[in-house]
Design an enzyme around this catalytic site. Structure first.
Site, PDB file in Angstrom:
ATOM      1  N   HIS A 131       9.196  -3.472   3.539  1.00 47.30           N
ATOM      2  CA  HIS A 131       8.806  -3.666   2.136  1.00 47.30           C
ATOM      3  C   HIS A 131      10.036  -3.954   1.273  1.00 47.30           C
ATOM      4  CE1 HIS A 131       5.553  -0.750   3.548  1.00 47.30           C
ATOM      5  NE2 HIS A 131       4.840  -1.766   3.108  1.00 47.30           N
ATOM      6  N   LEU A 169       6.537   3.179   1.790  1.00 46.93           N
ATOM      7  CA  LEU A 169       7.473   2.057   1.902  1.00 46.93           C
ATOM      8  C   LEU A 169       8.542   2.282   2.965  1.00 46.93           C
ATOM      9  CD1 LEU A 169       7.980   1.223  -1.892  1.00 46.93           C
ATOM     10  CD2 LEU A 169       6.276   0.331  -0.282  1.00 46.93           C
ATOM     11  N   MET A 183       0.846  -1.201   0.000  1.00 45.20           N
ATOM     12  CA  MET A 183       0.000   0.000   0.000  1.00 45.20           C
ATOM     13  C   MET A 183       0.881   1.250   0.000  1.00 45.20           C
ATOM     14  SD  MET A 183      -3.420  -0.904   2.092  1.00 45.20           S
ATOM     15  CE  MET A 183      -2.768  -0.666   3.733  1.00 45.20           C
ATOM     16  N   GLN A 226     -10.444  -2.742   2.068  1.00 47.55           N
ATOM     17  CA  GLN A 226      -9.962  -3.424   3.284  1.00 47.55           C
ATOM     18  C   GLN A 226      -9.978  -2.513   4.503  1.00 47.55           C
ATOM     19  OE1 GLN A 226      -6.024  -4.186   1.422  1.00 47.55           O
ATOM     20  NE2 GLN A 226      -5.182  -3.770   3.445  1.00 47.55           N
ATOM     21  N   GLY A 245       4.876 -10.354   3.893  1.00 50.92           N
ATOM     22  CA  GLY A 245       5.607 -10.324   5.152  1.00 50.92           C
ATOM     23  C   GLY A 245       4.897 -11.123   6.238  1.00 50.92           C
ATOM     24  N   GLN A 246       5.663 -11.806   7.044  1.00 54.62           N
ATOM     25  CA  GLN A 246       5.108 -12.490   8.229  1.00 54.62           C
ATOM     26  C   GLN A 246       4.486 -11.489   9.192  1.00 54.62           C
ATOM     27  OE1 GLN A 246       7.855 -14.967  10.660  1.00 54.62           O
ATOM     28  NE2 GLN A 246       6.603 -14.198  12.362  1.00 54.62           N
ATOM     29  N   ARG A 263       2.271   2.557   9.601  1.00 61.90           N
ATOM     30  CA  ARG A 263       1.495   3.303  10.594  1.00 61.90           C
ATOM     31  C   ARG A 263       2.352   3.804  11.759  1.00 61.90           C
ATOM     32  NH1 ARG A 263      -2.698  -0.614   8.915  1.00 61.90           N
ATOM     33  NH2 ARG A 263      -4.430   0.601   8.061  1.00 61.90           N
TER      34      ARG A 263
END
Ligand code: AMP
Length: 280
Positions: free
Chosen positions: A37, A33, A30, A61, A147-148, A187
């Protein structure tokens, strides 16, 4: 680096890349970065000769009271980072390109979509699965990189890929953290300096759980209580969930084993952060 804004052009690029014998990698993002990322991009570059990164803040979402409109958008800086990494294509479609006006088709991964983040963010995983399915159909990647960090999302997308028999491999990359342990997130830039310090409690709680598990405590309730006790040290941080689940089904476990997902979500001020640990 080429900027592509339409699905048709992305599909042509992908098919032509494969005609040249190149393996195609897709990294959905999204934007806004950060090094997390970029680690996905580097994994994609290591494995694929043609790499596309999508930048799309996906409205479906986000819930009605979530941060869609104020989500950080740093497109020029993102492109500079991706260019420096040798990315071939940035796919940055408009909302109208991704969703025809009146679009009414969604991908719903039953069950999984209402667990963990899906419980506190109803509709979130329906939006994620839908947009990722659309990105897969547009980019036709051989490998897609996630990503985990978003472990529940990984479970939902793995199930979707399996159930729809999509001809691609999901590659899951480890969580990239700040030196003090905070998981990188777009965030994090919402956090004030005091909140940034409080946010470390997520990682501290997970670290304590890992230590306790290695010491031989496998009782999920007890591991969750320990995490909750660590959170209590930061009373301004409000727990959304602390769960010990099977990473495939996202269902709670009573006994933790190697591979169990310990997932946490918490509100730090008005910012909701997530983090997790796969017990080893
Ligand atoms: P987002 O832009 O937040 O939708 O994230 C795009 C991809 O980057 C997702 O697969 C995330 O799981 C992954 N990602 C975000 N933060 C991190 C991180 N700290 N470490 C590794 N991957 C991450």
């Amino acid at each position: 680096m080429r900027l592509i804004e339409t699905i048709a052009e992305l599909r042509d690029w992908s098919r032509l890349s494969r005609a040249w014998g190149r393996c195609v990698g897709l990294v959905p993002t999204m934007g806004a970065l950060h090094a997390g990322h970029i680690a996905l991009v580097q994994a994609a570059r290591a494995r694929c000769q043609a790499v596309a990164v999508s930048i799309f803040v996906n409205p479906t979402q986000f819930g009605p009271n979530e941060d869609f409109s104020r989500y950080p958008r740093t497109f020029a800086a993102d492109c500079a980072m991706l260019e420096a990494e040798g990315v071939d294509v940035v796919f940055a479609p408009s909302v109208e390109e991704m969703y025809n006006p009146g679009a009414s088709t969604f991908v719903e991964v039953d069950g999984l979509s209402s667990r963990l983040d899906g419980l506190s963010r109803p509709g979130h995983f329906r939006g994620v699965a839908t947009v990722v399915a659309k990105l897969f159909l547009a980019a036709e990647p051989d490998h897609a990189f996630f990503g985990q960090k978003d472990a529940a999302q990984v479970a939902v997308l793995r199930r979707m890929t399996r159930d729809l028999a999509l001809p691609l491999e999901l590659v899951v990359c480890p969580i990239v953290r700040e030196p003090d342990g905070l998981a990188l997130s777009s965030r994090n830039r919402y956090l004030s300096p005091p909140e940034r310090a409080q946010a470390l409690v997520l990682h501290r709680a997970l670290t304590a759980v890992a230590i306790e598990f290695h010491a031989g405590n496998t009782r999920a309730d007890s591991l969750k209580s320990l995490a909750a006790a660590i959170f209590a040290v930061e009373p301004d941080v409000k727990i959304d969930y602390i769960e010990a689940v099977d990473w495939e089904t996202l269902l709670p476990v009573q006994t933790a084993i190697p591979g169990t997902l310990i997932a946490v979500a918490a509100w730090v001020g008005t910012t909701r952060l997530i983090d997790n640990l796969i017990l080893s």
